[in-house]
Design an enzyme around this catalytic site. Structure first.
Site, PDB file in Angstrom:
ATOM      1  N   CYS A   1      -6.023  -3.946   7.397  1.00 40.78           N
ATOM      2  CA  CYS A   1      -7.596  -3.198   7.786  1.00 40.78           C
ATOM      3  C   CYS A   1      -8.655  -3.418   7.055  1.00 40.78           C
ATOM      4  CB  CYS A   1      -6.802  -1.411   6.636  1.00 40.78           C
ATOM      5  SG  CYS A   1      -6.022  -1.521   4.792  1.00 40.78           S
TER       6      CYS A   1
ATOM      7  N   CYS B   1       0.877  -0.906   0.200  1.00 37.88           N
ATOM      8  CA  CYS B   1       0.329  -0.197   0.188  1.00 37.88           C
ATOM      9  C   CYS B   1       0.527   0.999  -0.344  1.00 37.88           C
ATOM     10  CB  CYS B   1      -0.998  -0.093   1.972  1.00 37.88           C
ATOM     11  SG  CYS B   1      -2.147   1.148   1.108  1.00 37.88           S
TER      12      CYS B   1
END
Length: 372
Positions: free
Chosen positions: A211, A113
């Site tokens: 997440c 990410c």
């Protein structure tokens, strides 16, 4: 040479105490701020599928976090925007995460990410709103070294919160335009600063999980995600073998294993067994004693160098092979155009393909790559 910047900074606001405190600190220093939150994953998307919770709340990148970030921005009286990057997050992070596990490797979505989405898109959005730089709540330090004409990434003062392992892929351009205001602070000090600014999130707990994987159960997430996509898990069932090649059992798929794993092997033994090797082609999973799970070498590819422009000859470093691993002394040498070998002074446990290997020289991040 260091660049000259305007007074506007885009703050990456996750809704947590760290990024919120960064915004408060920079506002006090007189900068013009704009708060940005990247909306990366719909936490309700897989809710209720088999093995998945009906509701997911209070997690990194959740709607609760967007609410908290907006509330902080309002308290600090700074403009705030939510940027939808869900499509690219799925393409660059979630899909590779699933594919790597199905191939018998163990990925790090946080590094993916940072490397492929967060810093890249934050800088794009920052320029669109007139900001030359971004600021984040990562615990790291960066500075320009004129002697090397390079931006250097360094470990923070609070080494227990060190996040440089996840930032090894940052480019010189990204480092030159990023501020890490928390690099010189400890986490208790940051919470105290947040409390001094009367920020409601001063006591908010840190997010600990991936997440998009509620509960940390990646196997259930993969099942639910592929079901949603109308896909089935490929049949990678195969043999469990000892290091001598003896077949001691069978397994239902290589994605159920990671190097160094002890529990859930599906076989009994008078002594603990650990996953030593996962062979994608034969679907064989090799298990053995703890001592057999160590090695003195690793190879890494897709390299990114930070404190040096390239590696010439050999270099002594301390190599970190997972987030909670204490960096170990090793010698680096190039073994191909984009491949490096690290030879450790002492054997290291569970060197895992798919994880990152990050190399340090003292406090500096030399660079890193992905373990092959």
């Amino acid at each position: 040479m260091p660049l000259r910047f305007n007074n506007t900074i885009a703050v990456a606001m996750s809704g947590g105490v760290d990024s919120s405190t960064v915004a408060a600190m920079l506002r006090d220093e007189g900068y013009e701020l704009v708060g940005l939150t990247l909306q990366l994953w719909n936490q309700r998307r897989l809710a209720g599928k088999e093995g998945m919770p009906e509701q997911v709340q209070g997690r990194c990148c959740s709607l609760d976090d967007v609410y908290d970030a907006r509330r902080v921005a309002e308290a600090l009286e700074i403009p705030y925007y939510v940027v939808n990057e869900q499509e690219r997050f799925e393409q660059d992070v979630v899909r590779p995460f699933v594919s790597e596990y199905l191939a018998g490797r163990t990925p790090i979505p946080c590094s993916l990410c940072n490397n492929h989405l967060k810093f890249d898109q934050l800088l794009v959005r920052a320029r669109q709103i007139g900001a030359d730089r971004i600021a984040t709540g990562h615990y790291a330090r960066n500075e320009y070294d004129p002697a090397r004409d390079r931006w250097i990434l360094k470990r923070p003062a609070d080494t227990s919160k060190d996040q440089t392992y996840f930032l090894f892929g940052l480019t010189q351009e990204q480092l030159s335009r990023t501020l890490f205001p928390l690099g010189g602070y400890t986490k208790p000090q940051v919470r105290e600063i947040a409390a001094q600014h009367a920020l409601a999130i001063a006591v908010k707990p840190d997010s600990q999980e991936i997440c998009f994987v509620p509960g940390g159960d990646y196997k259930q997430f993969i099942d639910a995600y592929l079901e949603e996509q109308g896909e089935t898990i490929p049949d990678t069932a195969g043999e469990l073998v000892s290091t001598s090649g003896e077949v001691i059992g069978r397994h239902t798929g290589i994605h159920n294993f990671t190097i160094g794993q002890r529990k859930g092997l599906g076989v009994s033994s008078p002594n603990p067994l650990y996953v030593i090797q996962i062979d994608h082609d034969s679907h064989r999973v090799t298990v053995g004693a703890d001592a057999e799970a160590t090695t003195r070498t690793l190879r890494a590819g897709q390299l990114n160098w930070i404190s040096i422009a390239k590696l010439d000859g050999e270099m002594r470093v301390r190599a970190k092979i997972r987030h909670r691993h204490e960096p170990a002394s090793a010698t680096l040498r190039m073994t191909g155009p984009d491949e490096v070998e690290a030879v450790f002074d002492e054997p290291q446990r569970a060197v895992t393909p798919g994880q990152a290997a990050v190399f340090f020289d003292g406090e500096e991040v030399v660079g890193g790559g992905w373990i092959l």
